[in-house]
Design an enzyme around this catalytic site. Structure first.
Site, mmCIF file in Angstrom:
data_model
loop_
_atom_site.group_PDB
_atom_site.id
_atom_site.type_symbol
_atom_site.label_atom_id
_atom_site.label_comp_id
_atom_site.label_asym_id
_atom_site.label_seq_id
_atom_site.Cartn_x
_atom_site.Cartn_y
_atom_site.Cartn_z
ATOM 1 N N GLY A 1 22.454 55.509 31.711
ATOM 2 C CA GLY A 1 22.891 56.781 32.312
ATOM 3 C C GLY A 1 23.948 57.507 31.498
ATOM 4 O O GLY A 1 23.871 58.729 31.295
ATOM 5 N N ILE A 2 24.943 56.775 30.996
ATOM 6 C CA ILE A 2 26.000 57.409 30.200
ATOM 7 C C ILE A 2 25.483 57.692 28.788
ATOM 8 O O ILE A 2 25.654 58.790 28.258
ATOM 9 C CB ILE A 2 27.254 56.501 30.150
ATOM 10 N N HIS B 1 20.579 42.743 30.037
ATOM 11 C CA HIS B 1 19.945 44.037 29.718
ATOM 12 C C HIS B 1 18.785 43.872 28.731
ATOM 13 O O HIS B 1 18.416 44.815 28.025
ATOM 14 C CB HIS B 1 20.967 45.036 29.112
ATOM 15 N N GLU C 1 13.096 50.261 31.954
ATOM 16 C CA GLU C 1 12.947 48.831 32.244
ATOM 17 C C GLU C 1 11.719 48.572 33.111
ATOM 18 O O GLU C 1 11.053 47.548 32.959
ATOM 19 C CB GLU C 1 14.220 48.313 32.936
ATOM 20 N N MET D 1 31.228 58.005 35.530
ATOM 21 C CA MET D 1 31.716 58.688 34.334
ATOM 22 C C MET D 1 31.751 60.205 34.526
ATOM 23 O O MET D 1 32.625 60.894 33.997
ATOM 24 C CB MET D 1 30.833 58.310 33.139
ATOM 25 N N HIS E 1 23.645 50.211 25.456
ATOM 26 C CA HIS E 1 23.121 50.474 26.802
ATOM 27 C C HIS E 1 24.330 50.763 27.686
ATOM 28 O O HIS E 1 25.038 49.837 28.125
ATOM 29 C CB HIS E 1 22.337 49.258 27.321
ATOM 30 N N LEU E 2 24.589 52.052 27.914
ATOM 31 C CA LEU E 2 25.807 52.440 28.632
ATOM 32 C C LEU E 2 25.432 53.037 29.987
ATOM 33 O O LEU E 2 25.003 54.193 30.071
ATOM 34 C CB LEU E 2 26.608 53.458 27.805
ATOM 35 N N GLY E 3 25.562 52.229 31.035
ATOM 36 C CA GLY E 3 25.296 52.715 32.390
ATOM 37 C C GLY E 3 26.407 52.199 33.281
ATOM 38 O O GLY E 3 27.505 51.913 32.807
ATOM 39 N N GLU F 1 22.515 58.190 27.690
ATOM 40 C CA GLU F 1 21.473 59.217 27.589
ATOM 41 C C GLU F 1 21.989 60.609 27.928
ATOM 42 O O GLU F 1 21.421 61.613 27.497
ATOM 43 C CB GLU F 1 20.318 58.873 28.548
ATOM 44 N N ASN F 2 23.077 60.662 28.718
ATOM 45 C CA ASN F 2 23.496 61.969 29.258
ATOM 46 C C ASN F 2 24.869 62.460 28.837
ATOM 47 O O ASN F 2 25.133 63.655 28.918
ATOM 48 C CB ASN F 2 23.473 61.920 30.795
ATOM 49 N N ARG G 1 33.527 46.764 36.471
ATOM 50 C CA ARG G 1 33.822 45.470 35.835
ATOM 51 C C ARG G 1 34.689 45.692 34.595
ATOM 52 O O ARG G 1 34.492 46.682 33.886
ATOM 53 C CB ARG G 1 32.514 44.781 35.411
ATOM 54 N N ASN H 1 12.745 45.475 41.171
ATOM 55 C CA ASN H 1 14.002 45.243 40.467
ATOM 56 C C ASN H 1 15.108 45.205 41.519
ATOM 57 O O ASN H 1 15.606 46.247 41.949
ATOM 58 C CB ASN H 1 14.201 46.394 39.463
ATOM 59 N N ARG I 1 11.987 41.890 37.895
ATOM 60 C CA ARG I 1 13.103 41.723 36.965
ATOM 61 C C ARG I 1 13.958 40.573 37.491
ATOM 62 O O ARG I 1 14.464 40.611 38.610
ATOM 63 C CB ARG I 1 13.939 42.995 36.928
HETATM 64 P P1 ADP Z 1 22.722 51.347 36.289
HETATM 65 O O1 ADP Z 1 23.500 50.331 35.487
HETATM 66 O O2 ADP Z 1 23.064 51.336 37.734
HETATM 67 O O3 ADP Z 1 21.240 51.374 35.987
HETATM 68 P P2 ADP Z 1 22.652 53.957 35.055
HETATM 69 O O4 ADP Z 1 22.082 53.567 33.744
HETATM 70 O O5 ADP Z 1 21.799 54.721 36.007
HETATM 71 O O6 ADP Z 1 23.328 52.723 35.773
HETATM 72 O O7 ADP Z 1 23.969 54.804 34.734
HETATM 73 C C1 ADP Z 1 24.733 55.296 35.793
HETATM 74 C C2 ADP Z 1 25.959 55.982 35.220
HETATM 75 O O8 ADP Z 1 25.563 57.012 34.290
HETATM 76 C C3 ADP Z 1 26.733 56.703 36.311
HETATM 77 O O9 ADP Z 1 27.708 55.881 36.831
HETATM 78 C C4 ADP Z 1 27.343 57.849 35.570
HETATM 79 O O10 ADP Z 1 28.666 57.458 35.264
HETATM 80 C C5 ADP Z 1 26.589 57.993 34.277
HETATM 81 N N1 ADP Z 1 26.027 59.328 34.084
HETATM 82 C C6 ADP Z 1 24.856 59.814 34.530
HETATM 83 N N2 ADP Z 1 24.696 61.102 34.140
HETATM 84 C C7 ADP Z 1 25.798 61.431 33.417
HETATM 85 C C8 ADP Z 1 26.242 62.609 32.740
HETATM 86 N N3 ADP Z 1 25.515 63.720 32.725
HETATM 87 N N4 ADP Z 1 27.431 62.553 32.114
HETATM 88 C C9 ADP Z 1 28.180 61.437 32.119
HETATM 89 N N5 ADP Z 1 27.820 60.305 32.731
HETATM 90 C C10 ADP Z 1 26.651 60.296 33.381
#
Ligand code: ADP
Length: 404
Positions: A327-328, A180, A378, A283, A207-209, A330-331, A240, A9, A92
């Site tokens: 990442g956002i 995505h 993915e 974030m 899908h929030l990353g 899920e966390n 972006r 990827n 990918r």
């Molecule tokens: P990518 O698009 O690079 O695959 P990811 O899905 O790994 O991105 O998401 C990365 C983002 O997730 C980081 O920029 C961060 O802002 C956010 N993130 C990860 N863990 C947490 C958390 N515990 N709380 C808030 N935001 C988080």
């Protein structure tokens, strides 16, 4: 160790990879080199998530391009898993254009067709394709499978596939492709396992990353996406801006004298959470900051997510489930809570304790619409497609042997 599937990827500044057994698709290794061009860092973990390598790649070991990163990955795989026979490599590929609504086995005509799509995704497609070339060199005669981020969205109805430009632009491929797709496909499949009834209904996946988008799904099929012609549209992201009035871009060209490269840098590298907060694209940093600009950037992000939930529910004619991933998604308890706060009017009632505990179901038992957290994967989706293509190829070889 037997047959394995390697997934690649290649992003704009990173190269992620994973190794799976070819049969059960058990995870054997996963890793990435990120910070390419700035501060490269190499991480390799085994299938249980145990770190094997964490290397800052300093001094002579520094790597500044994708070709170098690819060599390092292939060397590491060969060194740590010498008995892993690579049966196929799955890639990918960000853009499959109008032609591809499913993964394909790569051959020279496919490669040249995909090269023609470089102008549609200049920051990603060239790296994706050079990943294929490097893997072909490293594993000659091993099938390479291209898995497209756009494929999941190719069945969009016309109104979600077009812009209101003169018709000729649509015909030449200026369309709302959506991205995505591998993540949405994986999450849709997972939802069908854990909530089959809801998965058949009207679903919004967020899908929030670092890159962020949302997808409206009916009966497992994508009907609308916030991303469009490029991965710039829709939600604000790490760097972006998301949706922007095209008049702003005309203003930047006419009044500020900015050229295409400068505008591209502005849109891809210095806008979004980073630009709006002036603090960080991450974030976690914004949530930890008490600066008012950090709060405003979070507020804007949440505002756009909520707005899209409303818009997508209208397109779907109602709503049965909302899913968070990335990442956002899920966390971040905070973002999910703010995104779903006071959404009872649409049928969503968040359970604050479940949300705080990051459980799979975060809606209350009373909630008409169910809300979920599903960890996306993915890499596994790429491996599945690659295994299916490999089996199809082996079956067709067997058939032609029988009839030869
Ligand atoms: P990518 O698009 O690079 O695959 P990811 O899905 O790994 O991105 O998401 C990365 C983002 O997730 C980081 O920029 C961060 O802002 C956010 N993130 C990860 N863990 C947490 C958390 N515990 N709380 C808030 N935001 C988080």
């Amino acid at each position: 160790m037997g047959e394995h599937i390697l997934t690649i990827n290649a992003g704009s500044s990173s190269l992620k990879f994973a190794l799976f057994t070819a049969g059960a698709l058990d995870s054997v290794a996963v890793g990435m080199i990120d910070g390419l061009g700035t501060n490269p860092h190499f991480v390799l973990k085994d299938g249980s998530g145990q770190k094997i390598i964490s290397d800052p790649l300093e001094g002579e070991r520094a790597i500044d391009d994708h070709a170098g990163a690819m060599r390092l990955v292939l060397d590491a795989v060969a060194h740590h898993y010498p008995q892993a026979e690579i049966a196929a490599v799955g890639h990918r590929i960000v853009h499959g254009g109008m032609a591809h609504s499913a993964p394909v086995l790569v051959d020279e005509p496919i490669l040249s067709q995909l090269s023609e799509l470089v102008p549609l995704a200049p920051l990603h497609q060239p790296h994706n394709l050079s990943g294929i070339r490097a893997a072909q060199t490293a594993f000659p005669n091993v099938p390479q499978v291209a898995c497209f981020d756009t494929a999941f969205h190719r069945a969009h109805p016309f109104v979600n596939d077009t812009f209101a430009l003169p018709r000729s632009f649509y015909e030449e491929g200026v369309r709302r492709y959506g991205f995505h797709g591998l993540s949405y496909e994986y999450v849709t499949g997972k939802l069908a396992e854990i909530a089959p009834f809801h998965a058949k209904g009207r679903v919004i996946i967020c899908h929030l990353g670092s890159g962020a988008s949302m997808c409206a799904i009916r009966n497992g099929y994508s009907v609308a996406s916030t991303m469009g012609f490029s991965a710039l549209d829709g939600l604000p992201m790490g760097t972006r801006p998301g949706q922007i009035d095209p008049g702003v871009l005309l203003y930047l060209m006419d009044q500020k004298g900015m050229n295409a490269q400068e505008i591209s840098d502005l849109l891809y590298k210095s806008s979004g959470l980073k630009g709006l907060s002036g603090i960080s694209n991450d974030m976690r940093d914004l949530e930890a900051s008490d600066h008012p600009h950090a709060k405003q950037a979070i507020d804007y992000f949440v505002f756009r997510v909520r707005r899209e939930i409303g818009a997508m529910a209208a397109v779907l004619g109602g709503l049965d489930a909302v899913v968070f991933c990335g990442g956002i998604g899920e966390n971040s308890r905070l973002i999910r809570e703010c995104a779903l706060e006071a959404m009872e009017w649409i049928g969503i009632e968040l359970d604050l304790d479940r949300n705080r505990e990051n459980t799979e179901v975060i809606s209350s038992d009373r909630s008409r619409v169910r809300a979920f957290i599903i960890r996306t994967n993915e890499e596994l989706m790429i491996a599945r497609h690659t295994a299916w293509q490999l089996r199809a190829q082996q079956a067709s070889t067997r058939r032609s042997d029988v009839y030869a």
